[in-house]
Design a protein around this motif. Structure first.
Motif, PDB file in Angstrom:
ATOM      1  N   TYR A  97      30.875  41.903 117.048  1.00  0.00           N
ATOM      2  CA  TYR A  97      29.413  41.835 117.003  1.00  0.00           C
ATOM      3  C   TYR A  97      28.930  40.423 117.322  1.00  0.00           C
ATOM      4  O   TYR A  97      27.999  40.231 118.098  1.00  0.00           O
ATOM      5  CB  TYR A  97      28.874  42.241 115.632  1.00  0.00           C
ATOM      6  N   PHE A  98      29.576  39.426 116.706  1.00  0.00           N
ATOM      7  CA  PHE A  98      29.157  38.038 116.931  1.00  0.00           C
ATOM      8  C   PHE A  98      29.379  37.615 118.380  1.00  0.00           C
ATOM      9  O   PHE A  98      28.561  36.893 118.942  1.00  0.00           O
ATOM     10  CB  PHE A  98      29.885  37.081 115.996  1.00  0.00           C
ATOM     11  N   ALA A  99      30.474  38.037 118.986  1.00  0.00           N
ATOM     12  CA  ALA A  99      30.747  37.686 120.386  1.00  0.00           C
ATOM     13  C   ALA A  99      29.658  38.256 121.293  1.00  0.00           C
ATOM     14  O   ALA A  99      29.140  37.564 122.172  1.00  0.00           O
ATOM     15  CB  ALA A  99      32.125  38.180 120.803  1.00  0.00           C
ATOM     16  N   SER A 100      29.297  39.497 121.059  1.00  0.00           N
ATOM     17  CA  SER A 100      28.258  40.128 121.865  1.00  0.00           C
ATOM     18  C   SER A 100      26.899  39.476 121.606  1.00  0.00           C
ATOM     19  O   SER A 100      26.165  39.162 122.547  1.00  0.00           O
ATOM     20  CB  SER A 100      28.197  41.620 121.553  1.00  0.00           C
ATOM     21  N   TYR A 101      26.576  39.258 120.338  1.00  0.00           N
ATOM     22  CA  TYR A 101      25.291  38.663 119.972  1.00  0.00           C
ATOM     23  C   TYR A 101      25.191  37.249 120.532  1.00  0.00           C
ATOM     24  O   TYR A 101      24.150  36.853 121.063  1.00  0.00           O
ATOM     25  CB  TYR A 101      25.151  38.656 118.444  1.00  0.00           C
ATOM     26  N   SER A 102      26.259  36.481 120.426  1.00  0.00           N
ATOM     27  CA  SER A 102      26.268  35.108 120.942  1.00  0.00           C
ATOM     28  C   SER A 102      26.069  35.078 122.447  1.00  0.00           C
ATOM     29  O   SER A 102      25.481  34.135 122.977  1.00  0.00           O
ATOM     30  CB  SER A 102      27.572  34.413 120.571  1.00  0.00           C
ATOM     31  N   GLY A 103      26.545  36.109 123.139  1.00  0.00           N
ATOM     32  CA  GLY A 103      26.359  36.188 124.586  1.00  0.00           C
ATOM     33  C   GLY A 103      24.903  36.268 124.996  1.00  0.00           C
ATOM     34  O   GLY A 103      24.529  35.831 126.082  1.00  0.00           O
TER      35      GLY A 103
END
Length: 159
Positions: free
Chosen positions: A12-18
């Protein structure tokens, strides 16, 4: 990190950070996301209880408990951090209810909600990317723990 084996919170964080690479947008989110979270709690706080022995805040408490359970399942340390933040948000709502009354708490919550969302959309305009929740509504829940995880990283705390 291999995303296929990463924990759900890390995916989730990887996608959100993107969707949040721009430093100005990130700074806006660090302020606006907690403001939105508090305003939603305050709005729920203002809903009258259905049963006479309950007080204002019961709907907020139920929503905070359900959300906390989700966060705690994703990450125990972040769950504990959010539990503390929910407690503080509830205390602020109770204090404002006591000092100003429910009608004023409702007005403040609406104002904070509107201003914080305007800031969010300005941040995404600067970023040039759509908000993550337009792809998946789950990201409305991820934003607050993403901000908290940034704080954890600053202190060197693992989540």
């Amino acid at each position: 990190m291999d995303m296929s084996t990463a924990r759900p919170v890390d995916r989730y964080f990887a996608s959100y950070s993107g969707d949040h690479r721009n430093s100005t947008n990130q700074a806006i989110h660090v302020v606006a996301v907690p403001a939105i979270l508090w305003s939603v709690i305050a709005l729920l706080w203002c809903i009258p209880p259905l049963l006479p022995w309950f007080q204002h805040g019961i709907w907020a408490a139920l929503a905070m408990f359900g959300t906390w359970a989700y966060y705690n399942r994703l990450s125990r340390p972040l769950g504990i951090g959010m539990l503390i933040l929910f407690f503080v948000a509830g205390c602020v709502c109770r204090l404002l209810e006591d000092r100003l009354g429910i009608p004023m708490l409702l007005r403040i919550a609406i104002g904070v909600f509107v201003l914080a969302w305007i800031a969010q959309f300005i941040g995404h305009k600067i970023e040039g990317r759509r908000p993550s929740f337009l792809t998946d509504l789950t990201y409305l829940l991820i934003g607050p723990i993403w901000v908290l995880a940034k704080l954890f990283r600053q202190f060197g705390w693992h989540y």
